[in-house]
Design an enzyme around this catalytic site. Structure first.
Site, PDB file in Angstrom:
ATOM      1  N   LYS A 184       0.832  -1.214   0.000  1.00 17.32           N
ATOM      2  CA  LYS A 184       0.000   0.000   0.000  1.00 17.32           C
ATOM      3  C   LYS A 184       0.861   1.255   0.000  1.00 17.32           C
ATOM      4  O   LYS A 184       0.375   2.367   0.012  1.00 17.32           O
ATOM      5  CB  LYS A 184      -0.912   0.020   1.229  1.00 17.32           C
ATOM      6  CG  LYS A 184      -2.061  -0.949   1.205  1.00 17.32           C
ATOM      7  CD  LYS A 184      -3.130  -0.567   2.236  1.00 17.32           C
ATOM      8  CE  LYS A 184      -2.698  -0.798   3.637  1.00 17.32           C
ATOM      9  NZ  LYS A 184      -3.793  -0.579   4.613  1.00 17.32           N
ATOM     10  N   LYS A 193       2.747   2.119   2.514  1.00 16.72           N
ATOM     11  CA  LYS A 193       2.728   2.662   3.873  1.00 16.72           C
ATOM     12  C   LYS A 193       3.744   1.894   4.718  1.00 16.72           C
ATOM     13  O   LYS A 193       3.971   0.712   4.505  1.00 16.72           O
ATOM     14  CB  LYS A 193       1.354   2.439   4.518  1.00 16.72           C
ATOM     15  CG  LYS A 193       0.245   3.386   4.073  1.00 16.72           C
ATOM     16  CD  LYS A 193      -1.045   3.065   4.852  1.00 16.72           C
ATOM     17  CE  LYS A 193      -1.724   4.326   5.323  1.00 16.72           C
ATOM     18  NZ  LYS A 193      -2.962   4.076   6.067  1.00 16.72           N
TER      19      LYS A 193
HETATM   20  N1  C2G Z   1     -10.469   6.639   9.798  1.00 18.31           N
HETATM   21  C1  C2G Z   1     -11.455   7.536  10.222  1.00 18.31           C
HETATM   22  N2  C2G Z   1     -11.096   8.773  10.641  1.00 18.31           N
HETATM   23  C2  C2G Z   1      -9.787   9.144  10.650  1.00 18.31           C
HETATM   24  C3  C2G Z   1      -8.780   8.242  10.249  1.00 18.31           C
HETATM   25  C4  C2G Z   1      -9.147   6.979   9.824  1.00 18.31           C
HETATM   26  O1  C2G Z   1     -12.658   7.205  10.212  1.00 18.31           O
HETATM   27  N3  C2G Z   1      -9.467  10.405  11.083  1.00 18.31           N
HETATM   28  C5  C2G Z   1     -10.881   5.309   9.339  1.00 18.31           C
HETATM   29  C6  C2G Z   1     -10.475   5.020   7.888  1.00 18.31           C
HETATM   30  O2  C2G Z   1     -11.426   5.557   6.979  1.00 18.31           O
HETATM   31  C7  C2G Z   1     -10.454   3.492   7.876  1.00 18.31           C
HETATM   32  C8  C2G Z   1     -10.030   3.148   9.300  1.00 18.31           C
HETATM   33  O3  C2G Z   1     -10.236   4.324  10.107  1.00 18.31           O
HETATM   34  O4  C2G Z   1     -11.771   2.984   7.644  1.00 18.31           O
HETATM   35  C9  C2G Z   1      -8.568   2.735   9.373  1.00 18.31           C
HETATM   36  O5  C2G Z   1      -7.794   3.783   8.831  1.00 18.31           O
HETATM   37  P1  C2G Z   1      -6.292   3.447   8.354  1.00 18.31           P
HETATM   38  O6  C2G Z   1      -5.595   2.711   9.430  1.00 18.31           O
HETATM   39  O7  C2G Z   1      -5.708   4.707   7.798  1.00 18.31           O
HETATM   40  O8  C2G Z   1      -6.599   2.415   7.191  1.00 18.31           O
HETATM   41  P2  C2G Z   1      -6.169   2.502   5.655  1.00 18.31           P
HETATM   42  O9  C2G Z   1      -4.724   2.772   5.569  1.00 18.31           O
HETATM   43  O10 C2G Z   1      -7.140   3.413   5.026  1.00 18.31           O
HETATM   44  O11 C2G Z   1      -6.346   0.985   5.187  1.00 18.31           O
HETATM   45  O12 C2G Z   1      -7.980  -2.465   2.424  1.00 18.31           O
HETATM   46  C10 C2G Z   1      -8.228  -1.202   2.960  1.00 18.31           C
HETATM   47  C11 C2G Z   1      -7.056  -0.667   3.714  1.00 18.31           C
HETATM   48  O13 C2G Z   1      -6.446  -1.644   4.530  1.00 18.31           O
HETATM   49  C12 C2G Z   1      -7.502   0.519   4.583  1.00 18.31           C
END
Ligand code: C2G
Length: 140
Positions: A48, A50
């Site tokens: 990803k 990351k």
């Molecule tokens: N999230 C949120 N508010 C934020 C930050 C994150 O609602 N301020 C939500 C994101 O939308 C996601 C979840 O928290 O649904 C996890 O966020 P991340 O750890 O950043 O996940 P991400 O990198 O988006 O990975 O296959 C999909 C990916 O694995 C999602």
């Protein structure tokens, strides 16, 4: 559905757990009875683009300690989602609104409901890292 009732599934990295993550997990759990979190492995994070500060094992341990979460499974690749939905009899996949209309999730509508919840504004793992990095520079 499973023996616990309606099954909810969500995906994420969940690095440096913060209020935005917790509010997402809380609201996701409110949509059913059993919440599964598929947490990105360190290898999948690399795919990803990351790099998480907290290891997969520790992110899994932290998520398992959250009262809204019933099961934590690894997210190894983009392609596993349909298999996950079928394997765990998922009723609804929930993601934050930054994923709205993403093909990886829209493709699941054939197998389960897909719901996007509003992101919590003003907080993100990237912001935490950036702000802490900046503060360190100022201290010198
Ligand atoms: N999230 C949120 N508010 C934020 C930050 C994150 O609602 N301020 C939500 C994101 O939308 C996601 C979840 O928290 O649904 C996890 O966020 P991340 O750890 O950043 O996940 P991400 O990198 O988006 O990975 O296959 C999909 C990916 O694995 C999602």
């Amino acid at each position: 559905m499973n023996k616990h009732g309606k099954v909810v599934l969500t995906y994420g990295t969940y690095d440096l757990i913060h209020i935005g993550h917790i509010k997402l997990l809380k609201r996701a759990k409110e949509l059913g009875d059993y919440l599964i979190v598929a947490v990105s492995t360190d290898e999948f994070n690399a795919i990803k683009g990351k790099q998480s500060y907290i290891s997969y094992e520790d992110r899994k341990y932290i998520l398992e300690s959250i009262k809204y979460v019933d099961l934590v499974i690894p997210e190894n690749c983009w392609e596993q989602k349909i298999e996950d939905v079928l394997k765990y009899n998922v009723d609804v996949v929930v993601m934050g609104s930054d994923w709205e209309n993403n093909p990886n999730f829209e493709a699941l509508r054939e197998y389960c409901d897909v719901t996007y919840l509003s992101r919590t504004e003003g907080i993100s793992t990237t912001k935490i890292k950036t702000d802490l990095g900046a503060k360190k520079l100022i201290k010198k």
